[in-house]
Design a protein around this motif. Structure first.
Motif, PDB file in Angstrom:
ATOM      1  N   PHE A   1      44.823  27.043 -10.740  1.00  0.00           N
ATOM      2  CA  PHE A   1      45.690  28.010 -10.873  1.00  0.00           C
ATOM      3  C   PHE A   1      45.043  29.546 -10.224  1.00  0.00           C
ATOM      4  CE2 PHE A   1      46.802  24.994 -14.053  1.00  0.00           C
ATOM      5  CZ  PHE A   1      48.073  24.802 -13.782  1.00  0.00           C
ATOM      6  N   MET A   2      43.971  29.278  -9.936  1.00  0.00           N
ATOM      7  CA  MET A   2      43.287  30.549  -9.441  1.00  0.00           C
ATOM      8  C   MET A   2      43.350  30.404  -7.791  1.00  0.00           C
ATOM      9  SD  MET A   2      42.035  31.943 -12.169  1.00  0.00           S
ATOM     10  CE  MET A   2      41.957  31.585 -13.812  1.00  0.00           C
ATOM     11  N   GLY A   3      43.274  31.647  -7.170  1.00  0.00           N
ATOM     12  CA  GLY A   3      43.237  31.760  -5.761  1.00  0.00           C
ATOM     13  C   GLY A   3      42.045  31.282  -5.092  1.00  0.00           C
ATOM     14  N   PRO A   4      41.928  31.155  -3.968  1.00  0.00           N
ATOM     15  CA  PRO A   4      40.834  30.717  -3.311  1.00  0.00           C
ATOM     16  C   PRO A   4      39.594  31.670  -3.430  1.00  0.00           C
ATOM     17  CG  PRO A   4      42.560  30.503  -1.860  1.00  0.00           C
ATOM     18  CD  PRO A   4      43.425  31.326  -2.918  1.00  0.00           C
ATOM     19  N   THR A   5      39.718  32.930  -3.703  1.00  0.00           N
ATOM     20  CA  THR A   5      38.731  33.810  -3.760  1.00  0.00           C
ATOM     21  C   THR A   5      38.033  33.549  -5.216  1.00  0.00           C
ATOM     22  OG1 THR A   5      39.871  35.242  -2.464  1.00  0.00           O
ATOM     23  CG2 THR A   5      38.138  35.997  -3.637  1.00  0.00           C
ATOM     24  N   ASN A   6      38.941  33.322  -6.208  1.00  0.00           N
ATOM     25  CA  ASN A   6      38.321  33.256  -7.615  1.00  0.00           C
ATOM     26  C   ASN A   6      37.925  31.813  -7.869  1.00  0.00           C
ATOM     27  OD1 ASN A   6      38.455  36.050  -7.901  1.00  0.00           O
ATOM     28  ND2 ASN A   6      40.471  35.740  -8.517  1.00  0.00           N
ATOM     29  N   ALA A   7      38.432  30.655  -7.240  1.00  0.00           N
ATOM     30  CA  ALA A   7      38.029  29.384  -7.520  1.00  0.00           C
ATOM     31  C   ALA A   7      36.842  28.909  -7.752  1.00  0.00           C
ATOM     32  CB  ALA A   7      38.945  28.417  -6.435  1.00  0.00           C
ATOM     33  N   ALA A   8      35.884  29.370  -6.951  1.00  0.00           N
ATOM     34  CA  ALA A   8      34.512  28.847  -7.059  1.00  0.00           C
ATOM     35  C   ALA A   8      34.046  29.523  -8.135  1.00  0.00           C
ATOM     36  CB  ALA A   8      33.741  29.302  -5.760  1.00  0.00           C
ATOM     37  N   ALA A   9      34.118  30.806  -8.379  1.00  0.00           N
ATOM     38  CA  ALA A   9      33.440  31.635  -9.662  1.00  0.00           C
ATOM     39  C   ALA A   9      34.063  31.399 -10.847  1.00  0.00           C
ATOM     40  CB  ALA A   9      33.857  33.132  -9.318  1.00  0.00           C
ATOM     41  N   ILE A  10      35.268  30.597 -10.912  1.00  0.00           N
ATOM     42  CA  ILE A  10      35.848  30.138 -12.305  1.00  0.00           C
ATOM     43  C   ILE A  10      35.641  28.723 -12.221  1.00  0.00           C
ATOM     44  CG2 ILE A  10      37.917  29.589 -13.438  1.00  0.00           C
ATOM     45  CD1 ILE A  10      37.467  32.676 -13.385  1.00  0.00           C
ATOM     46  N   GLY A  11      35.648  27.875 -11.184  1.00  0.00           N
ATOM     47  CA  GLY A  11      35.282  26.550 -11.428  1.00  0.00           C
ATOM     48  C   GLY A  11      33.684  26.035 -11.516  1.00  0.00           C
ATOM     49  N   GLY A  12      33.175  26.898 -10.724  1.00  0.00           N
ATOM     50  CA  GLY A  12      31.613  26.503 -10.576  1.00  0.00           C
ATOM     51  C   GLY A  12      30.722  26.161 -12.006  1.00  0.00           C
TER      52      GLY A  12
ATOM     53  N   TRP B   1      24.753  29.395   0.308  1.00  0.00           N
ATOM     54  CA  TRP B   1      23.326  29.654   0.313  1.00  0.00           C
ATOM     55  C   TRP B   1      22.935  29.516  -1.404  1.00  0.00           C
ATOM     56  CZ3 TRP B   1      19.075  28.750   2.696  1.00  0.00           C
ATOM     57  CH2 TRP B   1      19.323  28.716   4.350  1.00  0.00           C
ATOM     58  N   ILE B   2      23.788  30.100  -2.460  1.00  0.00           N
ATOM     59  CA  ILE B   2      23.560  29.737  -3.775  1.00  0.00           C
ATOM     60  C   ILE B   2      23.698  28.360  -4.086  1.00  0.00           C
ATOM     61  CG2 ILE B   2      24.440  30.233  -5.967  1.00  0.00           C
ATOM     62  CD1 ILE B   2      25.151  33.043  -5.111  1.00  0.00           C
ATOM     63  N   GLY B   3      24.689  27.706  -3.404  1.00  0.00           N
ATOM     64  CA  GLY B   3      24.922  26.397  -3.762  1.00  0.00           C
ATOM     65  C   GLY B   3      23.897  25.429  -3.289  1.00  0.00           C
ATOM     66  N   TYR B   4      23.297  25.586  -2.000  1.00  0.00           N
ATOM     67  CA  TYR B   4      22.388  25.048  -1.383  1.00  0.00           C
ATOM     68  C   TYR B   4      21.056  25.333  -2.145  1.00  0.00           C
ATOM     69  CZ  TYR B   4      25.964  24.328   2.134  1.00  0.00           C
ATOM     70  OH  TYR B   4      27.033  24.024   2.887  1.00  0.00           O
TER      71      TYR B   4
ATOM     72  N   ILE C   1      24.803  19.151 -10.250  1.00  0.00           N
ATOM     73  CA  ILE C   1      24.604  20.351  -9.461  1.00  0.00           C
ATOM     74  C   ILE C   1      24.276  20.004  -7.843  1.00  0.00           C
ATOM     75  CG2 ILE C   1      22.978  22.249  -8.948  1.00  0.00           C
ATOM     76  CD1 ILE C   1      22.038  21.856 -11.979  1.00  0.00           C
ATOM     77  N   ALA C   2      23.784  18.959  -7.404  1.00  0.00           N
ATOM     78  CA  ALA C   2      23.506  18.766  -6.110  1.00  0.00           C
ATOM     79  C   ALA C   2      24.995  18.436  -5.528  1.00  0.00           C
ATOM     80  CB  ALA C   2      22.661  17.803  -5.902  1.00  0.00           C
ATOM     81  N   VAL C   3      25.488  17.365  -5.999  1.00  0.00           N
ATOM     82  CA  VAL C   3      26.864  16.984  -5.347  1.00  0.00           C
ATOM     83  C   VAL C   3      27.879  17.764  -5.763  1.00  0.00           C
ATOM     84  CG1 VAL C   3      28.637  15.173  -5.350  1.00  0.00           C
ATOM     85  CG2 VAL C   3      26.031  14.593  -5.574  1.00  0.00           C
ATOM     86  N   GLY C   4      28.027  18.644  -6.812  1.00  0.00           N
ATOM     87  CA  GLY C   4      29.005  19.400  -7.140  1.00  0.00           C
ATOM     88  C   GLY C   4      28.787  20.696  -6.381  1.00  0.00           C
ATOM     89  N   ASN C   5      27.749  21.408  -6.078  1.00  0.00           N
ATOM     90  CA  ASN C   5      27.454  22.428  -5.325  1.00  0.00           C
ATOM     91  C   ASN C   5      27.930  22.365  -3.723  1.00  0.00           C
ATOM     92  OD1 ASN C   5      26.588  25.066  -6.675  1.00  0.00           O
ATOM     93  ND2 ASN C   5      25.402  23.398  -7.788  1.00  0.00           N
ATOM     94  N   ILE C   6      27.330  21.329  -3.200  1.00  0.00           N
ATOM     95  CA  ILE C   6      27.421  20.955  -1.801  1.00  0.00           C
ATOM     96  C   ILE C   6      28.801  20.687  -1.226  1.00  0.00           C
ATOM     97  CG2 ILE C   6      26.858  19.092   0.142  1.00  0.00           C
ATOM     98  CD1 ILE C   6      24.028  19.112  -1.163  1.00  0.00           C
ATOM     99  N   TYR C   7      29.585  19.746  -2.088  1.00  0.00           N
ATOM    100  CA  TYR C   7      30.890  19.400  -1.883  1.00  0.00           C
ATOM    101  C   TYR C   7      31.946  20.797  -2.068  1.00  0.00           C
ATOM    102  CZ  TYR C   7      29.929  14.624  -0.277  1.00  0.00           C
ATOM    103  OH  TYR C   7      29.510  13.754   0.353  1.00  0.00           O
ATOM    104  N   SER C   8      31.543  21.367  -2.995  1.00  0.00           N
ATOM    105  CA  SER C   8      32.329  22.583  -3.163  1.00  0.00           C
ATOM    106  C   SER C   8      32.444  23.677  -2.212  1.00  0.00           C
ATOM    107  CB  SER C   8      31.904  23.307  -4.627  1.00  0.00           C
ATOM    108  OG  SER C   8      32.035  22.624  -5.548  1.00  0.00           O
TER     109      SER C   8
END
Length: 841
Positions: A435-446, A713-716, A510-517
């Motif tokens: 339900f979040m916008g694309p900008t906030n999706a990673a910050a909320i879902g990460g 780069w944070i994700g990687y 962490i690895a799969v989640g961050n890379i595919y996110s």
């Protein structure tokens, strides 16, 4: 007790080596994260081109919202008013003031087949006016006026200063040319012929070689002004009393690099990266170290029980466990801090190579990052060993002996409740993310990946037991006695195997989640910013007006449009929704925009005009015909008239401007791409415009700033941490767990099992725990990736290369299975009777 602790270290080498390595890696990474934070706070970048000027006056490279908080770097060069030069030159205490203006300029040298090849310069080119083939140099270069050479300084090694129609080249650009020769230089996207008046050499290190023109040939505008104090005047004192307009600053010392190099404007991205990076390291280290220490203490239940039975008090047992663990941990911490400098430099180099930080930014890592890393690592180590020691000290001797024979896999009610709380938080985060916008999706879902990993870590024994459903156990038991024993061991030793499950799960999540996110968000952003543009041929590079005209006149071209991308802010009326995060600006000169126009017409997008998203226009209470104030990427406040309301992809809307208006406020001053709609194969000789390339729609993504660079780069980096910790923690915990079972293997062999049967049992155990770790990690990662995909792409299907998942599965199996086989062989090296009498295991 200390002597007893030292003896324990001797006989429990594998267990304590695991703790040592985990703390060493954690300390090094935390020190590196601290160095990144200090670098972000200092932002030291020694100047190069402006190094000779004690004071540099330039526009503030960071945008500060008038009614908001925070700051953001200007995407374009923030220039200063040319009238400021006269004011500074007449200021008391100023000996002279020299302006500088940088602009793209590429040297193309004539190549004689019989002449020696130039020492620099590679690549193919077209034909020059004399009919000979040309070669653009394969290095970055910049054009400046000759007066700005004194700011470095440059000194002539041959020839003289340039006049109109002449240039002086940095000696690295000369090749086989000599003073008096004619050279071709691409300026403003057009190749032009100049006489080489002279050759100059920089008197200090300058990464980007310069092409110096006569001051009259330099484009209008001033990037910065170098101020030289009069004799006896302090540069710092003079800088403080200079009267400068708003948005202009005076820099001294290493701060002058902020004025010279773009991108060194705000520390926020690097602060965010270092904070997330350091926090994740601390959490992962705490989970891995606690699991390793817990495994080590559980394996010693028998000897700890005997200590209690022989008169040792709970306090003494606890102190012994703490002492021996802290000795090993502190030694690992010291060595980790020693490696922290190397680790920090390596990570910073990766960030610089990836374009996240300017290459000229200096990596600063003073004593504070090491002190912080030491305190945090010591605290994590002391707290985790305190919990393990407390459990070991409180247990009754008879209970400890019983658990040594038949391990207790029941979890306390408090532990189950805490685990379920983290699991519930994971589900709640995943449900809210779409339900979040694309900008906030990673910050909320990460964070879902982290909370899910913690839940699995807390409930690991329970996860193993619940995963052994009849369908799986029957499949394994078909492998014979080895399979039956493997299932029994997984059930009975669920706590020990949980220590192996934890790092695999955390790393996978962490690895799969961050890379595919990141791949999902990146693809969604690229699709959103390119799918609304029509056209099948794209020319990229600096696009001069002559190329635009030539392409438009081709018979196969039906529609053409220049394309300019930048960022900006709506200030009048003030748009509070975009403060530190800028609006994407899209400059167009033709009808290639495909999204719906709800009001007005994009045909009117000429001059000082703009098209807004309908929702933004409604929020700002403006309409077609209204005038608004737009702060562009070079800090220019431009009044523009709203001529259309144009929709865009949800969460990825752009402000549409005329290409010529927007290009005039970019650093290069040129459109970056030319988009063409064609009816037939296109025949266009680009050799007349060196530096341009032609291709299909895929080129629309070239140079596209989706705003996800730092996040990616944070994700990687987190994925890299996960891989490192998985490799170390998995190998350590597997080795400790297997080597501790020497007596068990000896007893099995005395009762008729062969080495091969025991090895097969271990292999099945390793395969099951690796598969379970992968599944639990992938399920945890799904709580991050799938909701983010839903929020950014509209459907819960992530995007990204499948080989990443396949490679990760291979990595885990290659870590678990060979380690299990090797340590199993070592554990069975002794004779069965000797194994039964072993002081450990």
């Amino acid at each position: 007790m200390f002597r007893l602790a030292a003896t324990t270290l001797r006989y429990r080498t594998a267990a304590f080596l695991a703790i040592f390595v985990a703390v060493l890696l954690g300390g090094a990474l935390l020190a590196a994260a601290g160095g990144l934070l200090e670098t972000a706070l200092r932002l030291n970048a020694p100047p190069q081109h402006l190094a000779a000027a004690p004071i540099v006056v330039a526009g503030d490279p960071a945008y500060h919202p008038p009614n908001g908080s925070g700051s953001a770097p200007f995407p374009e060069r923030h220039r200063v008013d040319t009238t400021l030069l006269t004011k500074l030159a007449t200021t008391p205490g100023v000996a002279k003031a020299i302006p500088t203006r940088s602009f793209p300029a590429t040297v193309i040298t004539p190549t004689d087949p019989t002449a020696p090849k130039p020492t620099t310069g590679v690549g193919a080119g077209g034909q020059d006016a004399d009919g000979g083939h040309t070669k653009p140099f394969g290095m970055e270069m910049v054009g400046r006026g000759w007066s700005a050479a004194a700011l470095t300084p440059y000194a002539l090694t041959s020839g003289r200063a340039p006049r109109a129609g002449e240039v002086v080249l940095d000696q690295r650009l000369v090749g086989v040319a000599a003073a008096g020769d004619r050279v071709t230089v691409v300026v403003g996207g057009e190749p032009r012929r100049f006489v080489l008046a002279g050759i100059a050499a920089a008197q200090r290190q300058v990464d980007v070689p310069a092409v110096f023109f006569a001051d009259a040939d330099v484009p209008a505008g001033v990037d910065a002004i170098g101020v030289f104090p009069a004799d006896g005047t302090s540069a710092r004192e003079l800088a403080k009393r200079l009267e400068l307009p708003a948005g202009v600053k005076a820099y001294t010392g290493d701060d002058r690099g902020v004025a010279e190099f773009q991108g060194i404007a705000t520390s926020l991205p690097l602060i965010i990266m270092s904070g997330v990076f350091g926090g994740m390291v601390a959490v992962v280290m705490a989970l891995v170290v606690s699991a390793t220490i817990g495994l080590s203490v559980r394996q010693r239940r028998r000897e700890l029980a005997l200590l209690r039975a022989s008169g040792a008090t709970p306090r003494q047992v606890g102190k012994m466990v703490i002492a021996e663990t802290m000795v090993v941990g502190v030694l690992g911490l010291v060595l980790g801090l020693l490696g922290g400098r190397f680790t920090g430099n390596w990570i910073f180099g990766l960030l610089a190579d990836g374009g996240i930080v300017p290459t000229q930014l200096r990596y600063d890592q003073g004593p504070l990052p090491f002190a912080g890393a030491a305190l945090l690592t010591f605290a994590v180590l002391r707290i985790t060993v305190g919990f393990a020691a407390g459990r070991a000290a409180r247990i009754r001797p008879i209970q400890a002996l019983a658990e040594a024979a038949v391990p207790n896999v029941a979890l306390s009610r408090i532990r189950v409740i805490i685990g379920l709380i983290f699991a519930g938080a994971t589900v709640a985060i995943a449900v809210s993310t779409p339900f979040m916008g694309p900008t906030n999706a990673a910050a909320i879902g990460g964070p879902a990946g982290l909370t899910g990993s913690i839940a699995v870590a807390i409930l690991a024994p329970l996860v193993i037991q619940r995963a052994l459903v009849p369908r799986i156990t029957r499949l394994v038991e078909k492998r014979g006695t080895s399979g039956v024993l493997a299932v029994i061991n997984l059930r009975v030793r669920a706590v020990q195997f949980g220590a192996i499950l934890i790092p695999i799960t955390i790393a996978t999540a962490i690895a799969v989640g961050n890379i595919y996110s990141q791949t999902t968000q990146q693809k969604a952003a690229v699709e959103a910013f390119t799918s609304n543009l029509a056209g099948d041929v794209v020319i990229t590079g600096g696009i001069p007006a002559s190329l635009t005209k030539a392409a438009a006149e081709l018979p196969a071209v039906t529609t053409s449009s220049e394309l300019v991308r930048s960022k900006g802010w709506i200030e009048q009326p003030y748009d509070a929704a975009h403060t530190s995060d800028a609006w994407p600006l899209l400059g167009l000169s033709g009808p290639i925009y495909k999204d719906k126009v709800t009001k007005g017409s994009l045909n009117d997008l000429t001059g000082n005009t703009i098209a807004l998203p309908p929702g933004t226009a409604k929020k700002l209470k403006v309409d077609v015909g209204s005038e608004i104030g737009l702060r562009l990427g070079d800090d220019a406040l431009v009044k523009v008239k709203v001529v259309a309301l144009a929709e865009g992809p949800s969460g990825y809307q752009s402000l549409l401007l005329p290409a010529q208006l927007l290009a005039a406020h970019t650093t290069t001053g040129l459109p970056s791409q030319l988009v063409l709609k064609t009816t037939d194969k296109l025949h266009l000789d680009l050799s007349k415009w060196p530096g341009t390339t032609m291709g299909g729609r895929e080129l629309l993504a070239d140079g596209l700033d989706t705003g996800l660079g730092v996040d990616a780069w944070i994700g990687y980096l987190l994925a890299a941490i996960a891989v490192a910790y998985t490799a170390i923690a998995s190998v350590n915990t597997i080795a400790v767990a297997v080597l501790d079972r020497r007596r068990e293997f000896g007893l099995q062999r005395l009762t008729g099992s062969t080495r091969r049967e025991v090895a097969r049992m271990l292999g099945l155990e390793g395969l099951l725990i690796a598969a379970l770790g992968l599944v639990s990690g992938l399920v945890t990662a799904a709580f991050t990736v799938l909701p983010i995909a839903m929020a950014t792409r509209g459907w819960p299907i992530p995007s990204g290369p499948v080989w990443v998942l396949a490679a990760w599965i291979a990595v885990v199996l290659l870590l678990v299975l060979p380690t299990t086989a090797i340590t199993g062989r070592i554990a069975m090296r002794a004779k069965p009777m000797d194994a039964l009498n072993s002081p450990v295991g």
